[in-house]
Enzyme design. Structure first.
Site, PDB file in Angstrom:
ATOM      1  N   VAL A  88     -30.216  -5.506  65.707  1.00  0.00           N
ATOM      2  CA  VAL A  88     -31.334  -5.957  64.916  1.00  0.00           C
ATOM      3  C   VAL A  88     -32.358  -4.801  64.327  1.00  0.00           C
ATOM      4  CG1 VAL A  88     -31.651  -8.278  65.969  1.00  0.00           C
ATOM      5  CG2 VAL A  88     -33.112  -6.359  66.899  1.00  0.00           C
ATOM      6  N   ASP A 136     -32.226  -2.557  75.989  1.00  0.00           N
ATOM      7  CA  ASP A 136     -30.890  -3.182  75.798  1.00  0.00           C
ATOM      8  C   ASP A 136     -30.092  -2.911  76.925  1.00  0.00           C
ATOM      9  OD1 ASP A 136     -28.326  -3.546  74.959  1.00  0.00           O
ATOM     10  OD2 ASP A 136     -28.162  -2.062  73.442  1.00  0.00           O
TER      11      ASP A 136
HETATM   12  P1  IMP Z   1     -31.645   1.104  76.293  1.00  0.00           P
HETATM   13  O1  IMP Z   1     -31.646   2.550  77.143  1.00  0.00           O
HETATM   14  O2  IMP Z   1     -29.913   0.968  76.014  1.00  0.00           O
HETATM   15  O3  IMP Z   1     -32.225   0.290  76.636  1.00  0.00           O
HETATM   16  O4  IMP Z   1     -31.937   1.758  74.725  1.00  0.00           O
HETATM   17  C1  IMP Z   1     -33.037   1.008  74.084  1.00  0.00           C
HETATM   18  C2  IMP Z   1     -33.192   1.667  72.852  1.00  0.00           C
HETATM   19  O5  IMP Z   1     -32.091   1.543  71.849  1.00  0.00           O
HETATM   20  C3  IMP Z   1     -34.142   0.882  72.104  1.00  0.00           C
HETATM   21  O6  IMP Z   1     -35.439   1.470  72.327  1.00  0.00           O
HETATM   22  C4  IMP Z   1     -33.706   1.400  70.626  1.00  0.00           C
HETATM   23  O7  IMP Z   1     -34.284   2.411  70.083  1.00  0.00           O
HETATM   24  C5  IMP Z   1     -32.275   1.256  70.702  1.00  0.00           C
HETATM   25  N1  IMP Z   1     -31.730  -0.130  70.376  1.00  0.00           N
HETATM   26  C6  IMP Z   1     -31.094  -0.899  71.224  1.00  0.00           C
HETATM   27  N2  IMP Z   1     -30.604  -2.002  70.644  1.00  0.00           N
HETATM   28  C7  IMP Z   1     -31.133  -1.885  69.511  1.00  0.00           C
HETATM   29  C8  IMP Z   1     -31.013  -2.914  68.158  1.00  0.00           C
HETATM   30  O8  IMP Z   1     -30.775  -3.816  68.138  1.00  0.00           O
HETATM   31  N3  IMP Z   1     -31.772  -2.347  67.095  1.00  0.00           N
HETATM   32  C9  IMP Z   1     -32.314  -1.098  66.932  1.00  0.00           C
HETATM   33  N4  IMP Z   1     -32.466  -0.420  67.886  1.00  0.00           N
HETATM   34  C10 IMP Z   1     -31.641  -0.486  69.269  1.00  0.00           C
END
Ligand code: IMP
Length: 216
Positions: A183, A133
């Site tokens: 999602v 994300d």
């Molecule tokens: P980042 O550090 O923002 O890239 O966080 C990634 C983590 O956020 C993923 O490994 C998921 O655990 C959680 N995450 C981000 N988007 C989603 C989503 O749409 N559904 C479920 N978990 C999400």
């Protein structure tokens, strides 16, 4: 809502730009569980794409043994299917991390909950993620694992959101590019619900407006 296959132009056409019909599985016609609005990626689409990713990883690692580092909890399904689709000899390691900070977004400040069981120095490592994300967690993980001196370090994620494209991390293999929607399914949860769904789905408005979880 949008979804497109990642790096492979060949599979881009076979993926619908929009999810299936509201309330039912687009292939089986079975009603979806409460809280799920529609199916975004079916079991078959996911398996086909994982097969393609595995073939690319095989091609990149001919003759090398690799270590798949799966990030818990979400990546457990991706890694289970990926390791079965690979021809390359692969061992599987798990790492669990939790990010400090605002409830709905990761801060990039990460704490290790479970570390790798083995030394990865001199090994060819592929990090396996469910979804990227903001990419903050992954940036931290890459720095952490690089410090352990692997022979190579690459990243494979099944899903990537638009924000992630801004993150300064080279993700070599991407299954599907998503829109910004939250999602669930295929390992991804909403407050620990829906991880076991074999497809990736969108939450309905009622579930979504109740707030999104911060746990991995
Ligand atoms: P980042 O550090 O923002 O890239 O966080 C990634 C983590 O956020 C993923 O490994 C998921 O655990 C959680 N995450 C981000 N988007 C989603 C989503 O749409 N559904 C479920 N978990 C999400």
């Amino acid at each position: 809502m949008s979804v497109a296959a990642g790096t492979q132009a060949a599979s881009r056409d076979s993926v619908p730009r929009h999810g299936g019909p509201a309330g039912m599985h687009p292939v089986t016609g079975v009603p979806l569980p409460e809280g799920i609005d529609r199916v975004l990626l079916t079991e078959q689409q996911i398996q086909t794409r994982i097969g393609e990713l595995a073939a690319e990883i095989d091609a990149a690692h001919q003759g090398h043994e690799i270590v798949l580092v799966a990030v818990l909890k979400g990546a457990f399904m991706v890694v289970a299917d990926l390791v079965r689709a690979l021809r390359t000899q692969a061992s599987v390691e798990f790492m669990a991390v939790s990010s400090y900070g605002a409830a709905r977004s990761s801060s990039g400040v990460v704490r290790i909950i479970k570390d790798l069981d083995r030394d990865i120095s001199g090994r060819h490592v592929v990090i396996v993620e469910d979804i990227v994300d903001s990419g903050l967690t992954l940036s931290w993980l890459v720095r952490n694992l690089k410090a352990r001196r692997p022979a190579s370090l690459e990243i494979c994620t099944l899903l990537r959101k638009p924000e992630a494209v801004k993150a300064p991390i080279p993700v070599r293999w991407v299954g599907f590019e998503l829109g910004p929607e939250f999602v669930v399914g295929y390992g991804l949860d909403y407050a620990e619900h829906f991880r076991g769904l074999p497809y990736v789905g969108l939450l309905d408005d009622a579930a979504d407006s109740a707030g999104r979880p911060s746990s991995r």
